[in-house]
Design a protein around this motif. Structure first.
Motif, PDB file in Angstrom:
ATOM      1  N   THR A  41     -11.680 -92.900   0.527  1.00 50.01           N
ATOM      2  CA  THR A  41     -12.768 -92.041   1.005  1.00 50.01           C
ATOM      3  C   THR A  41     -14.099 -92.725   0.710  1.00 50.01           C
ATOM      4  O   THR A  41     -14.227 -93.469  -0.264  1.00 50.01           O
ATOM      5  CB  THR A  41     -12.748 -90.632   0.358  1.00 50.01           C
ATOM      6  N   THR A  46     -12.211 -90.597   6.568  1.00 51.37           N
ATOM      7  CA  THR A  46     -11.998 -89.620   5.492  1.00 51.37           C
ATOM      8  C   THR A  46     -13.232 -89.652   4.593  1.00 51.37           C
ATOM      9  O   THR A  46     -13.248 -90.328   3.560  1.00 51.37           O
ATOM     10  CB  THR A  46     -10.722 -89.944   4.680  1.00 51.37           C
ATOM     11  N   ARG A  53     -12.472 -83.210  -1.282  1.00 46.04           N
ATOM     12  CA  ARG A  53     -11.332 -83.189  -0.361  1.00 46.04           C
ATOM     13  C   ARG A  53     -10.122 -82.506  -1.010  1.00 46.04           C
ATOM     14  O   ARG A  53      -9.271 -81.957  -0.313  1.00 46.04           O
ATOM     15  CB  ARG A  53     -10.996 -84.603   0.113  1.00 46.04           C
ATOM     16  N   SER A  70     -11.174 -78.637  -0.701  1.00 47.49           N
ATOM     17  CA  SER A  70     -11.095 -78.120   0.675  1.00 47.49           C
ATOM     18  C   SER A  70      -9.667 -78.090   1.198  1.00 47.49           C
ATOM     19  O   SER A  70      -9.367 -77.408   2.178  1.00 47.49           O
ATOM     20  CB  SER A  70     -11.951 -78.984   1.608  1.00 47.49           C
ATOM     21  N   ASP A  90      -8.343 -80.773   2.406  1.00 48.94           N
ATOM     22  CA  ASP A  90      -8.250 -81.849   3.399  1.00 48.94           C
ATOM     23  C   ASP A  90      -7.342 -82.981   2.937  1.00 48.94           C
ATOM     24  O   ASP A  90      -6.615 -83.571   3.740  1.00 48.94           O
ATOM     25  CB  ASP A  90      -9.641 -82.413   3.701  1.00 48.94           C
ATOM     26  N   ALA A 108      -3.794 -81.896   3.551  1.00 46.07           N
ATOM     27  CA  ALA A 108      -3.539 -81.758   4.989  1.00 46.07           C
ATOM     28  C   ALA A 108      -3.408 -83.138   5.635  1.00 46.07           C
ATOM     29  O   ALA A 108      -2.519 -83.368   6.464  1.00 46.07           O
ATOM     30  CB  ALA A 108      -4.659 -80.965   5.645  1.00 46.07           C
ATOM     31  N   ASP A 109      -4.301 -84.059   5.250  1.00 43.21           N
ATOM     32  CA  ASP A 109      -4.251 -85.416   5.807  1.00 43.21           C
ATOM     33  C   ASP A 109      -2.922 -86.099   5.506  1.00 43.21           C
ATOM     34  O   ASP A 109      -2.409 -86.879   6.308  1.00 43.21           O
ATOM     35  CB  ASP A 109      -5.392 -86.272   5.238  1.00 43.21           C
TER      36      ASP A 109
END
Length: 268
Positions: free
Chosen positions: A190, A198, A205, A208, A210, A213-214
């Motif tokens: 990131t 990202t 992250r 959230s 994310d 999920a990623d």
């Protein structure tokens, strides 16, 4: 700028020849040194690295994670040059053939021994906090103990993603862990100050969702499945440690293995 050698018999340090230096940016660089025959360490440990003092002063040393795995024939390190830093402003100028000093006693908590068993190993680092993951990710024991290994590296600028190509593809050619890494290792970078696929801080992250999920994983960390190592900025380590605790993970140590570990030598 070859430094004068220090006789090992009367010194608490090894005086080691620099084998190569790679500059990633003006401030970020890697270097490797000869490995003394009697030097043993566990993947993820750190050691004191430095240079002889100038004008008769004492040597200047700082703690550096060893970026090579325990089986490697050379010792690799990753460093940032701090402007006017008493050590790194000089260390950034080293070249192959120069000498650096290294303490004789490696130590640290970013080792597999400090973690209990789990399914996934998260190696979360900022900046030069990537260094111990280069060691742990090249250790065959890592893949024997964990089915999935996730290297998370957060930096300010894209150019600071040192070893990005290595974790993306180069490690797949490693003679010891190449096949395992190809099947089990995921690299998740990131970037906080430039446009990137990202973006943002790793802690944001995580919060959230994310990150999970990623990677197509269940949201959050599981005390049953996830084990985590942390290295890098004090703010990231503190914040991520609190997040892990909120999910029920407990900090471990060499004396009492747990769900996550951090390197206190670099904190405070």
């Amino acid at each position: 700028m070859t430094a004068p050698s220090v006789p090992d018999k009367i010194s608490p340090f090894h005086s080691l020849k620099v084998l190569w230096v790679k500059h990633w940016t003006d401030q970020l660089f890697s270097f490797a040194c000869e490995r003394p025959d009697d030097f043993r360490f566990r993947s993820g440990e750190f050691v004191m690295i430095g240079l002889p003092g100038e004008n008769g002063e004492k040597p200047i040393l700082r703690a550096y994670s060893i970026a090579s795995p325990h089986w490697a024939e050379e010792l690799e390190f990753l460093s940032i040059a701090v402007p006017d830093g008493p050590l790194t402003s000089r260390l950034v100028k080293i070249e192959a053939g120069d000498q650096v000093l290294m303490g004789k006693k490696p130590t640290g908590t970013l080792v597999l021994d400090a973690l209990t068993g789990g399914e996934r190993l998260w190696l979360i680092g900022t900046g030069t906090g990537l260094a111990p993951w280069l060691s742990v990710a090249r250790d065959p024991d890592t893949y024997a103990r964990f089915g999935q290994v996730i290297v998370c590296h957060t930096v300010r600028n894209v150019a600071d993603l040192a070893y990005r190509d290595f974790f993306t593809s180069g490690i797949h050619d490693d003679p010891l862990v190449g096949d395992e890494a190809k099947a089990q290792l995921t690299y998740y970078p990131t970037v906080t100050r430039e446009k990137f696929e990202t973006p943002g801080r790793i802690t944001d992250r995580i919060r959230s969702g994310d990150l999970f999920a990623d990677l197509q994983l269940p949201i959050g960390f599981s005390p049953n499945a996830d084990r985590v190592m942390l290295c890098g900025s004090m703010a990231m380590i503190k914040e991520t440690g609190e997040l892990l605790e909120s999910y029920g993970l407990k900090e471990g140590s060499n004396a009492e293995p747990g769900d996550y570990v951090l390197e206190r030598a670099f904190v405070g």
